[in-house]
Motif scaffolding. Structure first.
Motif, PDB file in Angstrom:
ATOM      1  N   GLY A 194     -21.427  18.812 -33.245  1.00 52.18           N
ATOM      2  CA  GLY A 194     -22.104  18.566 -34.512  1.00 52.18           C
ATOM      3  C   GLY A 194     -21.131  18.358 -35.656  1.00 52.18           C
ATOM      4  N   GLY A 195     -21.676  18.441 -36.896  1.00 51.74           N
ATOM      5  CA  GLY A 195     -20.869  18.279 -38.088  1.00 51.74           C
ATOM      6  C   GLY A 195     -21.177  16.997 -38.833  1.00 51.74           C
ATOM      7  N   GLU A 196     -20.316  16.656 -39.800  1.00 54.20           N
ATOM      8  CA  GLU A 196     -20.505  15.446 -40.579  1.00 54.20           C
ATOM      9  C   GLU A 196     -19.159  14.918 -41.056  1.00 54.20           C
ATOM     10  OE1 GLU A 196     -22.778  16.273 -44.114  1.00 54.20           O
ATOM     11  OE2 GLU A 196     -20.997  16.914 -45.194  1.00 54.20           O
ATOM     12  N   ASN A 197     -19.124  13.613 -41.347  1.00 52.03           N
ATOM     13  CA  ASN A 197     -18.006  12.983 -42.027  1.00 52.03           C
ATOM     14  C   ASN A 197     -18.548  11.777 -42.786  1.00 52.03           C
ATOM     15  OD1 ASN A 197     -18.127  10.731 -40.216  1.00 52.03           O
ATOM     16  ND2 ASN A 197     -16.786  11.779 -38.776  1.00 52.03           N
ATOM     17  N   PRO A 198     -17.731  11.079 -43.571  1.00 54.18           N
ATOM     18  CA  PRO A 198     -18.269   9.971 -44.366  1.00 54.18           C
ATOM     19  C   PRO A 198     -18.959   8.885 -43.552  1.00 54.18           C
ATOM     20  CG  PRO A 198     -16.117  10.597 -45.193  1.00 54.18           C
ATOM     21  CD  PRO A 198     -16.317  11.360 -43.921  1.00 54.18           C
TER      22      PRO A 198
END
Length: 262
Positions: A194-198
């Protein structure tokens, strides 16, 4: 809920704190099949960290509580939470690893701070090489640990560091830089998920650490960030909560080569 903490195994996991949207003190136990409500944290909070070997023992620490970030630390005995000695520094969005009697809290608030719990109090120890917050992942023990991902200090990072019991060393980065991810396992057998980035607001990426490198694996069924996870190795893990754009109660199990949605 999102921005919660968790610990344990695929058949005995705890989830606590978080926000949906108000800060929560809720504690739940996963028995391998279903979740059940337990006694609440004393301090409702989100963006907290936590560790524990299973659902009968845990340590919850730090995070954001009204009206500000907190150093509060609570110990779980399988039935209820008890307030114990606080962290030395506030560190919302920090990473963590270890068990209820021997834990590390690292990063948080864009710092390099690392603190070690010996079962009764926190002590400042050697700093990370890369300052970070954004909920970095953690795996392993206070003598052999791993920290990965997070925010450095304004951009998602893939930086991975190995802990030998006294200091951090930089090792090979994640393939996908991201913050607000979850992790589990050991220093030589870990998962990041999981997670996020631009590029991806809610990532479903799963990576496996073999002691020297990260490799891409089959993805989460539900892409999300600010989730929690638990597990003892990179062959047995559980992911829960987070946000997909809306608050999620989705739970997924990892069996070593795939993910099953519960």
């Amino acid at each position: 809920r999102q921005s919660l903490a968790g610990n344990g195994t695929q058949t005995s996991a705890l989830a606590y704190g978080g926000g949906a949207p108000d800060r929560s003190a809720n504690t739940e136990l996963y028995n391998g099949t279903t979740w059940g409500e337990l006694n609440n944290l004393n301090t409702a909070r989100d963006n907290l960290a936590g560790v524990g070997a299973d659902g009968t023992s845990a340590l919850a620490f730090g995070g954001d509580a009204a009206p500000a970030s907190t150093t509060d630390t609570e110990s779980w005995n399988g039935t209820s939470w008890t307030e114990v000695n606080n962290l030395n520094d506030t560190s919302p969005n920090a990473g963590s690893l270890g068990i209820a009697t021997a834990a590390l809290n690292f990063g948080g608030g864009g710092t390099v701070n690392t603190e070690q719990w010996n079962g009764s109090s926190w002590t400042e120890v050697n700093n990370l090489n890369t300052a970070r917050d954004g909920n970095p992942g953690g795996a392993g023990t206070t003598t052999a640990g791993l920290a990965f991902g997070g925010k450095d200090p304004s951009n998602p990072t893939g930086a991975t560091e190995s802990w030998n019991g006294s200091s951090w060393s930089e090792v090979n980065d994640l393939n996908t830089a991201r913050r607000q991810l979850a992790g589990d396992g050991t220093q030589t057998s870990a998962l990041a998920f999981g997670g996020e980035n631009p590029s991806v607001a809610r990532s479903n990426a799963v990576e496996l650490w073999n002691g020297s490198n990260w490799s891409n694996q089959n993805t989460l069924s539900t892409g999300r960030n600010v989730l929690a996870g638990a597990g003892t190795s990179n062959t047995s893990a559980i992911a829960f909560g987070g946000t997909t754009g809306t608050y999620s109660n989705s739970t997924e199990e990892w069996n070593g080569d795939g993910v099953v949605t519960e």
